[in-house]
Design a protein around this motif. Structure first.
Motif, PDB file in Angstrom:
ATOM      1  N   LEU A 177       0.808  -1.221   0.000  1.00 29.00           N
ATOM      2  CA  LEU A 177       0.000   0.000   0.000  1.00 29.00           C
ATOM      3  C   LEU A 177       0.838   1.266   0.000  1.00 29.00           C
ATOM      4  CD1 LEU A 177      -2.807  -1.024   2.511  1.00 29.00           C
ATOM      5  CD2 LEU A 177      -2.683  -1.384   0.045  1.00 29.00           C
ATOM      6  N   SER A 178       2.144   1.117   0.179  1.00 32.11           N
ATOM      7  CA  SER A 178       3.004   2.299   0.135  1.00 32.11           C
ATOM      8  C   SER A 178       4.153   1.992  -0.809  1.00 32.11           C
ATOM      9  CB  SER A 178       3.491   2.659   1.537  1.00 32.11           C
ATOM     10  OG  SER A 178       4.199   1.580   2.121  1.00 32.11           O
ATOM     11  N   GLY A 179       5.331   1.702  -0.276  1.00 28.41           N
ATOM     12  CA  GLY A 179       6.437   1.284  -1.134  1.00 28.41           C
ATOM     13  C   GLY A 179       7.257   2.421  -1.687  1.00 28.41           C
ATOM     14  N   THR A 224     -11.366 -11.150   6.955  1.00 26.75           N
ATOM     15  CA  THR A 224     -10.646 -10.331   7.930  1.00 26.75           C
ATOM     16  C   THR A 224      -9.497  -9.636   7.222  1.00 26.75           C
ATOM     17  OG1 THR A 224     -11.189 -11.892   9.708  1.00 26.75           O
ATOM     18  CG2 THR A 224      -9.364 -10.380  10.098  1.00 26.75           C
ATOM     19  N   PHE A 225      -9.327  -8.347   7.497  1.00 25.49           N
ATOM     20  CA  PHE A 225      -8.241  -7.567   6.909  1.00 25.49           C
ATOM     21  C   PHE A 225      -7.115  -7.422   7.923  1.00 25.49           C
ATOM     22  CE2 PHE A 225     -11.396  -4.931   4.126  1.00 25.49           C
ATOM     23  CZ  PHE A 225     -11.770  -6.090   3.466  1.00 25.49           C
ATOM     24  N   VAL A 226      -5.875  -7.585   7.474  1.00 20.86           N
ATOM     25  CA  VAL A 226      -4.701  -7.425   8.327  1.00 20.86           C
ATOM     26  C   VAL A 226      -3.705  -6.522   7.594  1.00 20.86           C
ATOM     27  CG1 VAL A 226      -2.862  -8.594   9.592  1.00 20.86           C
ATOM     28  CG2 VAL A 226      -5.064  -9.739   9.263  1.00 20.86           C
ATOM     29  N   ALA A 227      -3.107  -5.587   8.304  1.00 18.27           N
ATOM     30  CA  ALA A 227      -2.080  -4.724   7.730  1.00 18.27           C
ATOM     31  C   ALA A 227      -0.925  -4.612   8.715  1.00 18.27           C
ATOM     32  CB  ALA A 227      -2.643  -3.342   7.404  1.00 18.27           C
ATOM     33  N   TRP A 228       0.251  -4.306   8.205  1.00 19.23           N
ATOM     34  CA  TRP A 228       1.451  -4.194   9.049  1.00 19.23           C
ATOM     35  C   TRP A 228       2.501  -3.413   8.272  1.00 19.23           C
ATOM     36  CZ3 TRP A 228      -0.186  -8.318   6.282  1.00 19.23           C
ATOM     37  CH2 TRP A 228       0.676  -8.847   5.310  1.00 19.23           C
ATOM     38  N   VAL A 251       4.195  -0.465   3.952  1.00 17.59           N
ATOM     39  CA  VAL A 251       2.909  -0.887   4.499  1.00 17.59           C
ATOM     40  C   VAL A 251       2.343  -1.961   3.585  1.00 17.59           C
ATOM     41  CG1 VAL A 251       0.549  -0.194   5.017  1.00 17.59           C
ATOM     42  CG2 VAL A 251       2.449   1.297   5.642  1.00 17.59           C
ATOM     43  N   LEU A 252       2.049  -3.108   4.169  1.00 20.21           N
ATOM     44  CA  LEU A 252       1.513  -4.246   3.418  1.00 20.21           C
ATOM     45  C   LEU A 252       0.200  -4.700   4.042  1.00 20.21           C
ATOM     46  CD1 LEU A 252       4.921  -4.822   3.775  1.00 20.21           C
ATOM     47  CD2 LEU A 252       4.289  -6.139   1.747  1.00 20.21           C
ATOM     48  N   ALA A 253      -0.590  -5.425   3.263  1.00 20.77           N
ATOM     49  CA  ALA A 253      -1.893  -5.860   3.757  1.00 20.77           C
ATOM     50  C   ALA A 253      -2.296  -7.169   3.097  1.00 20.77           C
ATOM     51  CB  ALA A 253      -2.954  -4.784   3.494  1.00 20.77           C
ATOM     52  N   GLN A 254      -3.171  -7.902   3.784  1.00 22.81           N
ATOM     53  CA  GLN A 254      -3.669  -9.172   3.290  1.00 22.81           C
ATOM     54  C   GLN A 254      -5.012  -9.441   3.946  1.00 22.81           C
ATOM     55  OE1 GLN A 254      -2.216 -11.448   0.881  1.00 22.81           O
ATOM     56  NE2 GLN A 254      -4.388 -11.992   1.067  1.00 22.81           N
ATOM     57  N   ASN A 255      -5.875 -10.169   3.236  1.00 27.22           N
ATOM     58  CA  ASN A 255      -7.116 -10.593   3.869  1.00 27.22           C
ATOM     59  C   ASN A 255      -7.075 -12.090   4.140  1.00 27.22           C
ATOM     60  OD1 ASN A 255      -7.547 -11.611   1.239  1.00 27.22           O
ATOM     61  ND2 ASN A 255      -9.767 -11.406   1.479  1.00 27.22           N
ATOM     62  N   LEU A 256      -7.936 -12.530   5.021  1.00 21.76           N
ATOM     63  CA  LEU A 256      -8.092 -13.938   5.380  1.00 21.76           C
ATOM     64  C   LEU A 256      -9.554 -14.299   5.180  1.00 21.76           C
ATOM     65  CD1 LEU A 256      -6.966 -16.579   6.765  1.00 21.76           C
ATOM     66  CD2 LEU A 256      -7.758 -15.570   8.927  1.00 21.76           C
ATOM     67  N   LEU A 257      -9.818 -15.265   4.315  1.00 22.54           N
ATOM     68  CA  LEU A 257     -11.187 -15.706   4.059  1.00 22.54           C
ATOM     69  C   LEU A 257     -11.702 -16.559   5.213  1.00 22.54           C
ATOM     70  CD1 LEU A 257     -10.698 -16.627   0.307  1.00 22.54           C
ATOM     71  CD2 LEU A 257     -11.999 -14.682   1.189  1.00 22.54           C
TER      72      LEU A 257
END
Length: 593
Positions: A36-38, A444-448, A459-465
């Motif tokens: 999301l950034s980079g 569920t959304f997770v970012a770190w 900043v990275l992100a991923q979802n969990l089904l």
């Protein structure tokens, strides 16, 4: 009645050949998370705030080398759709171009009106001040590029929080000097509490803001760390509820959430409002290192254990526990708490959890449930959110320094794992500031922030089904405007399943109806109704005319990865040859897994 599919749905299939290969940010592989950034600077301290329209705000600090001044930690905001696609330019929009070379905590909230609200320390003016900003869903800085300054002081100010209130404004809290101060702003940014509200402190006492949350009727609940006796004095957790006018609502100057021991230095526990005028707290104390929880009800009474102590999440005295994260299920009045479990030497670590009922009883046994056994992988950054009738949890873990992965688990109400613990970010690197939020379709959304791509933290992100997989979830979001008839419903199956649409013509009394789908949304007046799809653009879906009382269509969805994450913006039309057309609500259909 059931109506056969129409010829124009074939257009959706034809688009498979020309659509871009990536329709969504959410990756289906743990090795290639959404970035999301980079930028060339360092991006840190990510936060998530789900909005009422199914989108999610993501905020972070960016030490942009092109900023003015260069490399200052700027305040940046991004907005994601349910499929994880960035709705604003990649890298987000800059809310404040600051000059700080280090960071403190800040506040992010999503308001009932769909806007994002931020509060942060600001050095763009004279000295260090506290600024609030309101950002509309289209990225507009509603209060201008400068936002609203809450302070004009030479005193030390730090770590603001913000709560968007249900009356259209917000309350901002921050630490200033030896105490915590608060101010309410209306929707235009005008102060509502005169010179503000200050938490009273005794001589030699400090009150440092810990957390702030929205309550009912324009009220807020706040907590702070009270400390007396200097640096080594005990650190207590206190709370109070303020009305829309800033008046205390709970008995006395404060509610003593934790006064029987001392919080760990640097621990500023978040609160979780309960939707009924109260709030829940989880924290860990010293001597011994133990995790606790408390539920303060709307009248200021404490439900868990002894007032001022709370309830221990585990009675296992042979081990210690730190860093709890709490999620609350309002429908069942139950709290889920997860934490880092350690052996007495702190050489082995795992992840455990507990469920508490409305009276604080431990429903998963006296010691809770061990989900990650004690071992040498050093799990940390535990974050919890409600998921269905249970909870989802994300955390970091790895075999050594700089080798973290992000992992996630999901449990039901009984504490039973719903799938194996999943690695959602598999590239080893340092990772921190894990944030978690519920997605609109059960995922569920997770970012770190982490340096898995090299060159500093991104900043990275991923979802969990719900089933433990990764990638865009299938679902539909209904919304309306004007006098539109609330008559269109959609059941969105996973790719390879069906899209079922129903248009309730009884809401108009008209005999005929149809549904159309386009590649983009719109807001165009149409008499008293509003057109909510961009009918001037590419049509993805056009169904034959259906008849009442409820027209329905069932459309097979190709099991094609090209369509994963594709949004189709649908709206129904009610027709009667003798009367003007009427429009339904819109359903934004997201094709996914």
């Amino acid at each position: 009645m059931q109506v056969p599919t129409g010829r124009r749905f074939a257009l959706l299939l034809g688009l498979m050949a020309c659509l871009p290969t990536a329709q969504a940010q959410w990756s289906k592989a743990a090795s290639t998370n959404a970035v999301l950034s980079g930028g060339s600077g360092e991006e840190v301290q990510v936060k998530l705030a789900p909005a009422s329209d199914g989108t999610t705000f993501v905020s972070f600090y960016d030490s942009d080398p092109a900023g003015s001044p260069a490399f200052g930690y700027d305040v940046v905001l991004q907005r994601l759709d349910p499929a994880g696609s960035e709705l604003w330019p990649h890298g987000g929009i800059t809310v404040a171009d600051r000059g700080y070379s280090s960071t403190q905590d800040y506040g992010l909230d999503a308001g009932p009106n769909g806007d994002a609200w931020l509060a942060f320390r600001d050095d763009r003016f004279v000295g260090d001040q506290i600024t609030a900003a309101r950002v509309a869903a289209d990225g507009t800085l509603v209060w201008g590029v400068n936002g609203v300054q809450l302070t004009s002081t030479t005193e030390f100010v730090a770590s603001p929080r913000i709560a968007a209130t249900d009356d259209g404004g917000c309350v901002v809290g921050w630490t200033q000097g030896s105490t915590t101060r608060l101010q309410k702003l209306d929707a235009s940014g005008a102060p509502q509490w005169g010179g503000g509200v200050a938490i009273p402190v005794a001589v030699g006492e400090t009150a440092s803001l810990s957390s702030l949350g929205r309550s009912e009727g324009g009220a807020v609940i706040l907590s702070w760390i009270s400390q007396s006796g200097g640096f080594f004095g005990p650190r207590h957790l206190l709370a109070q509820k303020l009305s829309s006018t800033g008046a205390p609502q709970w008995p006395g100057a404060s509610v003593p959430v934790f006064t029987s021991g001392s919080l760990q230095l640097g621990n500023f526990p978040p609160l979780v409002t309960d939707g009924a005028g109260g709030a829940l707290f989880s924290w860990y104390g010293t001597g011994p290192l133990q995790c606790y929880a408390q539920h303060v009800r709307s009248d200021g009474s404490q439900s868990f254990g002894v007032a001022g102590t709370g309830v221990e999440v585990s009675t296992n005295a042979t081990q210690i526990r730190v860093s709890p994260s709490l999620a609350y299920n309002q429908s069942t009045d139950e709290a889920f708490v997860f934490w880092v479990e350690q052996n007495s030497l702190q050489s082995l670590r795992g992840v455990s959890g507990q469920k508490l009922d409305g009276a604080g009883n431990r429903l998963w046994g006296p010691g809770g449930i061990e989900f990650v056994p004690l071992g040498g992988e050093d799990p940390s950054q535990v974050s919890t959110v409600i998921s269905g009738g249970g909870a989802a949890v994300a955390f970091t873990a790895g075999p050594g320094f700089g080798q973290d992965e992000v992992r996630a688990l999901r449990v039901d109400s009984a504490g039973v794992l719903q799938h194996a613990i999943v690695t959602i970010a598999s590239t080893p690197s340092s990772k921190d500031d894990v944030a978690i939020a519920a997605g609109p379709f059960g995922d569920t959304f997770v970012a770190w922030h982490g340096d898995e791509n090299g060159g500093g933290n991104d900043v990275l992100a991923q979802n969990l089904l719900p089933g433990g997989g990764l990638g865009p979830a299938a679902g539909g979001l209904s919304h309306t405007a004007g006098a539109n008839l609330d008559s269109l419903a959609a059941t969105v199956g996973a790719l390879g399943g069906n899209l079922d649409l129903q248009l309730d013509l009884t809401t108009s009394g008209y005999p005929f109806g149809a549904v159309f789908g386009y590649l983009a949304p719109a807001v165009l007046p149409f008499g008293g109704d509003v057109i909510l799809v961009d009918f001037t653009g590419l049509e993805l879906l056009g169904l034959p005319v259906g008849v009442g009382p409820v027209a329905s269509w069932s459309l097979p969805l190709p099991a094609s990865p090209v369509l994963c994450g594709l949004p189709v913006y649908t709206q129904g039309v009610h027709a009667d040859l003798a009367q003007p057309l009427r429009l339904s609500n819109a359903v934004d259909v997201y094709l996914g897994l």
